[in-house]
Design an enzyme around this catalytic site. Structure first.
Site, PDB file in Angstrom:
ATOM      1  N   HIS A 261     -13.550  -8.962   0.334  1.00  0.00           N
ATOM      2  CA  HIS A 261     -15.008  -8.900   0.206  1.00  0.00           C
ATOM      3  C   HIS A 261     -15.684  -9.591   1.399  1.00  0.00           C
ATOM      4  O   HIS A 261     -16.537  -9.011   2.080  1.00  0.00           O
ATOM      5  CB  HIS A 261     -15.419  -9.570  -1.112  1.00  0.00           C
ATOM      6  CG  HIS A 261     -16.893  -9.585  -1.376  1.00  0.00           C
ATOM      7  ND1 HIS A 261     -17.520  -8.696  -2.211  1.00  0.00           N
ATOM      8  CD2 HIS A 261     -17.873 -10.390  -0.895  1.00  0.00           C
ATOM      9  CE1 HIS A 261     -18.815  -8.953  -2.234  1.00  0.00           C
ATOM     10  NE2 HIS A 261     -19.066  -9.982  -1.439  1.00  0.00           N
ATOM     11  N   GLU A 262     -15.270 -10.821   1.667  1.00  0.00           N
ATOM     12  CA  GLU A 262     -15.893 -11.570   2.770  1.00  0.00           C
ATOM     13  C   GLU A 262     -15.554 -10.935   4.116  1.00  0.00           C
ATOM     14  O   GLU A 262     -16.360 -10.980   5.045  1.00  0.00           O
ATOM     15  CB  GLU A 262     -15.484 -13.046   2.743  1.00  0.00           C
ATOM     16  CG  GLU A 262     -15.873 -13.798   1.457  1.00  0.00           C
ATOM     17  CD  GLU A 262     -17.340 -13.655   1.043  1.00  0.00           C
ATOM     18  OE1 GLU A 262     -18.197 -13.483   1.933  1.00  0.00           O
ATOM     19  OE2 GLU A 262     -17.618 -13.690  -0.175  1.00  0.00           O
ATOM     20  N   HIS A 265     -18.142  -8.392   4.785  1.00  0.00           N
ATOM     21  CA  HIS A 265     -19.354  -9.019   5.347  1.00  0.00           C
ATOM     22  C   HIS A 265     -19.115  -9.356   6.821  1.00  0.00           C
ATOM     23  O   HIS A 265     -19.977  -9.147   7.673  1.00  0.00           O
ATOM     24  CB  HIS A 265     -19.681 -10.317   4.599  1.00  0.00           C
ATOM     25  CG  HIS A 265     -20.309 -10.119   3.250  1.00  0.00           C
ATOM     26  ND1 HIS A 265     -21.458  -9.395   3.071  1.00  0.00           N
ATOM     27  CD2 HIS A 265     -19.965 -10.584   2.012  1.00  0.00           C
ATOM     28  CE1 HIS A 265     -21.789  -9.407   1.774  1.00  0.00           C
ATOM     29  NE2 HIS A 265     -20.894 -10.120   1.114  1.00  0.00           N
ATOM     30  N   GLU A 291     -24.263  -6.349   1.287  1.00  0.00           N
ATOM     31  CA  GLU A 291     -23.369  -6.265   0.137  1.00  0.00           C
ATOM     32  C   GLU A 291     -22.637  -4.915   0.109  1.00  0.00           C
ATOM     33  O   GLU A 291     -21.495  -4.837  -0.319  1.00  0.00           O
ATOM     34  CB  GLU A 291     -24.184  -6.488  -1.145  1.00  0.00           C
ATOM     35  CG  GLU A 291     -23.401  -6.975  -2.330  1.00  0.00           C
ATOM     36  CD  GLU A 291     -22.618  -8.267  -2.122  1.00  0.00           C
ATOM     37  OE1 GLU A 291     -22.886  -9.020  -1.160  1.00  0.00           O
ATOM     38  OE2 GLU A 291     -21.710  -8.525  -2.927  1.00  0.00           O
TER      39      GLU A 291
HETATM   40 ZN    ZN Z   1     -21.035 -10.588  -0.968  1.00  0.00          ZN
END
Ligand code: ZN
Length: 498
Positions: A261-262, A265, A291
């Site tokens: 997830h990170e 980003h 997101e």
């Molecule tokens: Zn996030």
């Protein structure tokens, strides 16, 4: 002497440098700070001093004058975007009196501790007065900016420029209509399946695995790092991107998916145009777009069969004993586990969006006066029953679970769900444009997808807002259709054949 674009750019980059120092200080606070240094509040003072300095210089009449001069010049399209966005930021920054900003920050810090204590004691009543004050301050903030009649619109627009109650309600109502029955069907099937627990996964091996995954997805470790922090996050910019994750020997998927997830980003940050660093064209388009980038890598890619076909052998090689009694099918089911859960951050990707809709509806009711703070716990539980099919056992697992409201971050939750809508729509469009994406994933290759996202999303910076970007990148207006179709096609066959 007229102001040149070069000197204006240098000024913007000076503000950016100061903000980056501030961001690095808070990264360091969460990653490296010795425990007693944290209690000395020295770091909090350093960060407050810096943000005050940036605010003072940014809102100084000298800067406004420079901006006005440049606004009066003939500029190209890139520069017109920069000026449009700097103007938006400056107008908002100057409309908030510094006395108000300080008062709000001080209340946020007090309120955080009151919330934390109330959550640990399951005592909403002790937190209610602080939350009431936070809500009032949030209304005042909206009024200062010019949203006195529709304060919640301001808080939504603050996270995702261009969004308001009407546009989000339309998207979420449509999503809710399709998602509640779909989630029910999937949950019913999932409840019949017993899944193995993943226990005994040494942290050092987890780290090896997630670094290999992050690198293969395209994260550039020569200008980025992954460290450990209590809450995973991504900070920094394209030149120096900082990610964090956390490890639990009995939950290897938490660190892995947190890191993917990170990484998503981080890939967005690393893909922003370096030519425009320090300007709005070198910054992310908003929370929901950010997101969408984390979710597409975490969910559409990381939970896919193609991804696991490639990575499962390596995962088994690192954890031969822990995985010895777990079949491939079982492992893939655990990766895509769906279950009723009162806690948003523990929710699977099917039910997650319903948690967001619950918060969006309650925030609306709070801002338009339909709901009093004291009625919030009951309203929360009623919505949880309607949307998630459960009633939390207590307020700690219900209305008190999230940190957001304590700092006044109203209007933040919808970004998570809007990001999911965009991620699913981008995923569809990327596959149509680049037919090799699935085949590449089987081979552990992600370059075609990353390049596509770079072209359609990353390189634009703040040029386009969420709705404009969705339409340009996918040739369709943002809607819930792609997400519903994606969830249905991934989860129904998986559980129907188990
Ligand atoms: Zn996030």
């Amino acid at each position: 002497m007229p102001v040149s674009k070069d000197s204006f750019l240098a000024q913007l980059r000076r503000f950016d440098a100061l903000s980056q120092i501030s961001s690095l200080l808070s990264w360091d606070e969460q990653v490296n700070l010795p425990p007693n240094a944290a209690s000395s509040k020295q770091r909090a003072t350093q960060c407050a001093e810096l943000s005050e300095l940036v605010h003072r210089e940014f809102t100084h009449p000298d800067f406004e004058e420079k901006l006005q001069q440049i606004e009066g010049q003939e500029v190209d399209e890139d520069w017109s975007v920069i000026l449009r966005e700097v103007r938006r930021d400056l107008d908002r920054a100057t409309r908030l009196p510094s006395e108000f900003v300080a008062r709000k920050a001080e209340h946020a810090s007090v309120s955080y501790h009151v919330w934390k204590d109330a959550r640990s004691r399951n005592d909403f009543a002790s937190y209610a007065p602080a939350l009431e004050k936070t809500l009032n301050l949030s209304r005042q903030e909206a009024a200062f900016i010019g949203f006195e009649d529709n304060p919640y619109d301001y808080h939504l627009d603050k996270h995702d420029p261009g969004m308001d109650v009407a546009s989000i309600s339309m998207l979420f109502d449509e999503l809710q209509t399709g998602l509640i029955p779909l989630a029910e069907r999937i949950l019913e099937l999932a409840e019949k399946v017993t899944m193995p627990e993943l226990v005994g996964y040494p942290e050092d091996k987890q780290e090896i695995f997630l670094r290999e995954v992050a690198q293969s997805l395209g994260f550039d470790f020569s200008r980025g790092r992954i460290d450990v922090a209590v809450h995973p996050f991504c900070s920094g910019n394209a030149a120096d991107t900082r990610l964090t994750t956390r490890y639990n020997v009995n939950n290897p998927l938490d660190s892995l998916f947190g890191a993917i997830h990170e990484t998503g980003h981080g890939l967005y940050e690393q893909g922003l145009p370096s030519k425009w660093w320090g300007t709005p064209l070198g910054e992310a388009a908003g929370m929901a777009v950010h997101e969408s980038q984390s979710r597409i890598w975490e969910n559409q890619v990381g939970r896919s069969q193609a991804f696991w076909n490639h990575w499962e052998p390596r995962f088994r090689e690192l954890f031969p004993e822990s995985l010895s009694g777990v079949s491939s099918k079982q492992l893939y089911l655990v990766v895509n586990k769906v279950a009723r859960n009162p806690i948003r951050v523990e929710a699977d990707e099917v039910t997650y969006n319903l948690h967001v809709i619950l918060r969006f509806e309650l925030e609306q009711a709070l801002f338009n006066g339909d709901l009093k703070i004291t009625e919030l716990p009951d309203a929360w539980n009623a919505k949880a029953e309607k949307l998630l099919g459960l009633t939390p056992d207590n307020d700690t697992e219900g209305v008190l679970q999230d940190v957001h409201w304590s700092s006044g971050a109203f209007g933040y939750f919808p970004s998570y769900c809007l990001g999911n809508l965009l991620a699913a729509q981008l995923w569809d469009a990327a596959q149509q444009d680049q037919s090799s994406i699935n085949e590449d994933m089987e081979a552990g290759q992600y370059k075609a997808l990353l390049t596509w996202l770079g072209d359609k999303v990353h390189r634009h910076g703040r040029r386009l807002n969420l709705l404009q970007l969705a339409e340009l990148a996918t040739s369709q207006k943002l809607s819930s259709q792609a997400l519903l179709k994606y969830l249905e096609s991934r989860y129904l066959p998986l559980y129907e054949t188990t």
